[in-house]
Design a protein around this motif. Structure first.
Motif, PDB file in Angstrom:
ATOM      1  N   SER A 141       0.283  -1.394  -0.176  1.00  0.00           N
ATOM      2  CA  SER A 141       0.211   0.229  -0.117  1.00  0.00           C
ATOM      3  C   SER A 141       0.511   1.325  -0.180  1.00  0.00           C
ATOM      4  O   SER A 141       0.331   2.124  -0.379  1.00  0.00           O
ATOM      5  N   GLU A 142       1.901   1.099   1.083  1.00  0.00           N
ATOM      6  CA  GLU A 142       2.602   2.460   0.946  1.00  0.00           C
ATOM      7  C   GLU A 142       3.394   2.071  -0.197  1.00  0.00           C
ATOM      8  O   GLU A 142       4.069   3.685  -0.913  1.00  0.00           O
ATOM      9  N   VAL A 143       4.162   1.315  -1.040  1.00  0.00           N
ATOM     10  CA  VAL A 143       4.713   1.194  -1.836  1.00  0.00           C
ATOM     11  C   VAL A 143       3.878   2.177  -3.112  1.00  0.00           C
ATOM     12  O   VAL A 143       4.150   3.145  -3.901  1.00  0.00           O
ATOM     13  N   ALA A 144       2.684   1.858  -3.664  1.00  0.00           N
ATOM     14  CA  ALA A 144       1.357   1.904  -4.625  1.00  0.00           C
ATOM     15  C   ALA A 144       1.363   3.366  -4.439  1.00  0.00           C
ATOM     16  O   ALA A 144       1.518   4.479  -5.162  1.00  0.00           O
ATOM     17  N   GLN A 145       1.126   3.760  -2.903  1.00  0.00           N
ATOM     18  CA  GLN A 145       0.519   5.605  -3.002  1.00  0.00           C
ATOM     19  C   GLN A 145       2.010   6.231  -3.019  1.00  0.00           C
ATOM     20  O   GLN A 145       3.073   7.427  -3.826  1.00  0.00           O
ATOM     21  N   TYR A 146       3.014   6.008  -3.263  1.00  0.00           N
ATOM     22  CA  TYR A 146       4.609   6.601  -3.460  1.00  0.00           C
ATOM     23  C   TYR A 146       4.629   6.168  -5.149  1.00  0.00           C
ATOM     24  O   TYR A 146       4.817   7.308  -5.448  1.00  0.00           O
ATOM     25  N   ARG A 151       6.450  10.274  -7.139  1.00  0.00           N
ATOM     26  CA  ARG A 151       7.328  10.363  -5.724  1.00  0.00           C
ATOM     27  C   ARG A 151       8.146   9.716  -6.844  1.00  0.00           C
ATOM     28  O   ARG A 151       9.844  10.296  -6.079  1.00  0.00           O
ATOM     29  N   SER A 152       8.747   8.940  -7.680  1.00  0.00           N
ATOM     30  CA  SER A 152       9.470   7.848  -8.352  1.00  0.00           C
ATOM     31  C   SER A 152       9.959   8.845  -9.205  1.00  0.00           C
ATOM     32  O   SER A 152       9.422   9.733 -10.474  1.00  0.00           O
ATOM     33  N   PRO A 153      10.973   8.848 -10.067  1.00  0.00           N
ATOM     34  CA  PRO A 153      11.749   9.184 -11.140  1.00  0.00           C
ATOM     35  C   PRO A 153      11.167   8.972 -12.543  1.00  0.00           C
ATOM     36  O   PRO A 153      10.372   8.419 -12.960  1.00  0.00           O
ATOM     37  N   SER A 154      10.820  10.345 -13.341  1.00  0.00           N
ATOM     38  CA  SER A 154       9.736  10.278 -14.353  1.00  0.00           C
ATOM     39  C   SER A 154       9.682   9.294 -15.747  1.00  0.00           C
ATOM     40  O   SER A 154       9.354   9.053 -16.361  1.00  0.00           O
ATOM     41  N   PHE A 155      10.858   9.079 -15.602  1.00  0.00           N
ATOM     42  CA  PHE A 155      10.866   8.623 -16.479  1.00  0.00           C
ATOM     43  C   PHE A 155      10.650   6.730 -16.609  1.00  0.00           C
ATOM     44  O   PHE A 155      11.322   5.908 -17.491  1.00  0.00           O
ATOM     45  N   LEU A 156      10.650   6.517 -15.125  1.00  0.00           N
ATOM     46  CA  LEU A 156      10.410   4.831 -14.844  1.00  0.00           C
ATOM     47  C   LEU A 156       8.491   4.929 -14.593  1.00  0.00           C
ATOM     48  O   LEU A 156       7.947   4.951 -14.030  1.00  0.00           O
ATOM     49  N   LYS A 157       8.385   3.804 -15.604  1.00  0.00           N
ATOM     50  CA  LYS A 157       6.820   3.529 -15.741  1.00  0.00           C
ATOM     51  C   LYS A 157       6.879   2.200 -15.294  1.00  0.00           C
ATOM     52  O   LYS A 157       7.972   1.388 -15.255  1.00  0.00           O
ATOM     53  N   GLY A 158       5.999   1.711 -15.180  1.00  0.00           N
ATOM     54  CA  GLY A 158       4.951   0.221 -15.239  1.00  0.00           C
ATOM     55  C   GLY A 158       6.309  -0.123 -13.598  1.00  0.00           C
ATOM     56  O   GLY A 158       6.254  -0.090 -13.053  1.00  0.00           O
ATOM     57  N   ASN A 159       6.020  -1.722 -13.786  1.00  0.00           N
ATOM     58  CA  ASN A 159       7.052  -2.194 -12.578  1.00  0.00           C
ATOM     59  C   ASN A 159       8.344  -1.299 -12.714  1.00  0.00           C
ATOM     60  O   ASN A 159       8.792  -1.842 -11.152  1.00  0.00           O
ATOM     61  N   TYR A 164      11.502   0.411  -8.096  1.00  0.00           N
ATOM     62  CA  TYR A 164      11.849   1.270  -7.879  1.00  0.00           C
ATOM     63  C   TYR A 164      10.966   1.989  -6.008  1.00  0.00           C
ATOM     64  O   TYR A 164      12.334   2.128  -4.737  1.00  0.00           O
ATOM     65  N   GLY A 165      10.114   2.145  -5.805  1.00  0.00           N
ATOM     66  CA  GLY A 165       9.265   2.873  -5.084  1.00  0.00           C
ATOM     67  C   GLY A 165       9.513   1.795  -4.237  1.00  0.00           C
ATOM     68  O   GLY A 165       9.726   1.619  -2.446  1.00  0.00           O
ATOM     69  N   SER A 166      10.018   0.511  -3.750  1.00  0.00           N
ATOM     70  CA  SER A 166       9.783  -1.026  -3.264  1.00  0.00           C
ATOM     71  C   SER A 166      11.454  -0.656  -2.358  1.00  0.00           C
ATOM     72  O   SER A 166      11.088  -0.665  -0.662  1.00  0.00           O
ATOM     73  N   LEU A 167      11.975  -0.140  -3.027  1.00  0.00           N
ATOM     74  CA  LEU A 167      14.020   0.007  -2.565  1.00  0.00           C
ATOM     75  C   LEU A 167      13.971   1.196  -1.324  1.00  0.00           C
ATOM     76  O   LEU A 167      14.398   1.289  -0.387  1.00  0.00           O
ATOM     77  N   VAL A 168      12.597   2.292  -1.774  1.00  0.00           N
ATOM     78  CA  VAL A 168      13.191   3.463  -1.067  1.00  0.00           C
ATOM     79  C   VAL A 168      12.625   2.907  -0.435  1.00  0.00           C
ATOM     80  O   VAL A 168      12.035   3.684   1.893  1.00  0.00           O
ATOM     81  N   ILE A 169      10.543   2.428   0.261  1.00  0.00           N
ATOM     82  CA  ILE A 169       9.814   2.285   1.366  1.00  0.00           C
ATOM     83  C   ILE A 169      10.768   0.975   2.221  1.00  0.00           C
ATOM     84  O   ILE A 169      10.580   1.220   3.428  1.00  0.00           O
ATOM     85  N   TYR A 202      -0.090  -6.811  -9.555  1.00  0.00           N
ATOM     86  CA  TYR A 202      -0.573  -5.696  -9.695  1.00  0.00           C
ATOM     87  C   TYR A 202       1.094  -4.723  -9.942  1.00  0.00           C
ATOM     88  O   TYR A 202       1.876  -5.415 -10.481  1.00  0.00           O
ATOM     89  N   GLY A 203       1.581  -3.108  -9.873  1.00  0.00           N
ATOM     90  CA  GLY A 203       2.536  -2.999 -10.486  1.00  0.00           C
ATOM     91  C   GLY A 203       3.212  -3.318 -12.025  1.00  0.00           C
ATOM     92  O   GLY A 203       4.557  -3.419 -11.233  1.00  0.00           O
ATOM     93  N   GLY A 204       2.945  -3.845 -12.663  1.00  0.00           N
ATOM     94  CA  GLY A 204       3.185  -4.118 -13.102  1.00  0.00           C
ATOM     95  C   GLY A 204       3.415  -5.409 -14.203  1.00  0.00           C
ATOM     96  O   GLY A 204       2.456  -6.212 -15.212  1.00  0.00           O
ATOM     97  N   ARG A 205       3.997  -6.102 -12.937  1.00  0.00           N
ATOM     98  CA  ARG A 205       4.135  -7.734 -13.864  1.00  0.00           C
ATOM     99  C   ARG A 205       4.328  -8.451 -12.069  1.00  0.00           C
ATOM    100  O   ARG A 205       4.870  -9.774 -12.192  1.00  0.00           O
TER     101      ARG A 205
END
Length: 239
Positions: A141-146, A151-159, A164-169, A202-205
């Motif tokens: 949930s916290e990764v999805a909200q992030y 808040r992740s770099p704009s060039f990163l899409k999908g999975n 990236y969000g998983s590593l930050v959280i 979820y999260g792409g893949r």
């Protein structure tokens, strides 16, 4: 036909594709209009109003967020039983599209819109809100909200954006104490995350509930108990 388009999705791709497909629909003898959204909640309101005004084909043009709003707007109208939802996928992940086995290719999408046969799928419900894919609680949930907050770099899409969000959280997350009750029985204690899947990913893949099916009348639950950060990092590639 009413096409509800998020003009930001796909860097403008959603709105462009909506206009192209609406034109094709009209060339095939049906009436169509495109309505762009401008704020959160617009797609839900537009979908509800479209059905109330007699539209029977509502097309969500955008990502999973747009689809989610359109689903809830349609479910809020008693006339929704006479309507069907289509999707022009142009978001980060397009999880429902993949769960349905639909293509993201424009030509294929056009053919589905013109000649496809409506099918029924299950929905999950939390209170008065519906969801078509996966409801999350805890770490995911916290990764999805992030990611949703951009808040992740704009060039990163999908999975990649979710990874990236998983590593930050991961380095600031604390497990949650919950009490869960379902057909599986009861569970009370700490969890790292709990995902309740109407679909399998979820999260792409990320196949968080790999056996979940959209048409079996069931929700699948994945419960992850507290684990070390290293163990979790080993689990992610398997998902």
């Amino acid at each position: 036909w009413v096409f509800i388009a998020n003009p930001i999705a796909g860097k403008g791709k959603a709105l462009t594709l909506a206009k192209q497909l609406a034109q094709t629909i009209e060339q095939n003898g049906a009436s169509a209009r495109v309505i762009p959204t401008s704020a959160k909640g617009d797609a839900e309101r537009f979908a509800r109003e479209a059905i109330e005004s007699g539209a029977n084909r509502i097309v969500a043009c955008g990502g999973d967020g747009t689809v989610h709003e359109v689903v809830n707007g349609m479910m809020d109208s008693p006339k929704a039983t006479d309507a069907a939802m289509g999707i022009i996928p142009s978001g980060r992940c397009n999880d429902l599209v993949f769960a349905l086995g639909l293509s993201t290719d424009l030509d294929a999408v056009t053919q589905v819109m013109l000649h496809g046969v409506p099918r029924s799928i299950d929905l999950g419900r939390i209170g008065e809100r519906y969801y078509a894919t996966v409801a999350t609680l805890g770490f995911d949930s916290e990764v999805a909200q992030y990611v949703d907050e951009g808040r992740s770099p704009s060039f990163l899409k999908g999975n990649p954006a979710y990874l990236y969000g998983s590593l930050v959280i991961l380095f600031r997350y604390k497990s949650k104490w919950v009490k869960l009750r379902g057909d599986f029985g009861e569970f009370e204690g700490e969890i790292y995350l709990t995902a309740t899947g109407n679909s399998n990913r979820y999260g792409g893949r990320m196949k968080i509930t790999p056996a979940a099916l959209l048409e079996d009348g069931l929700l699948d639950v994945c419960l992850v108990r507290p684990v070390s950060k290293l163990t979790f990092l080993r689990m992610v590639p398997k998902a």
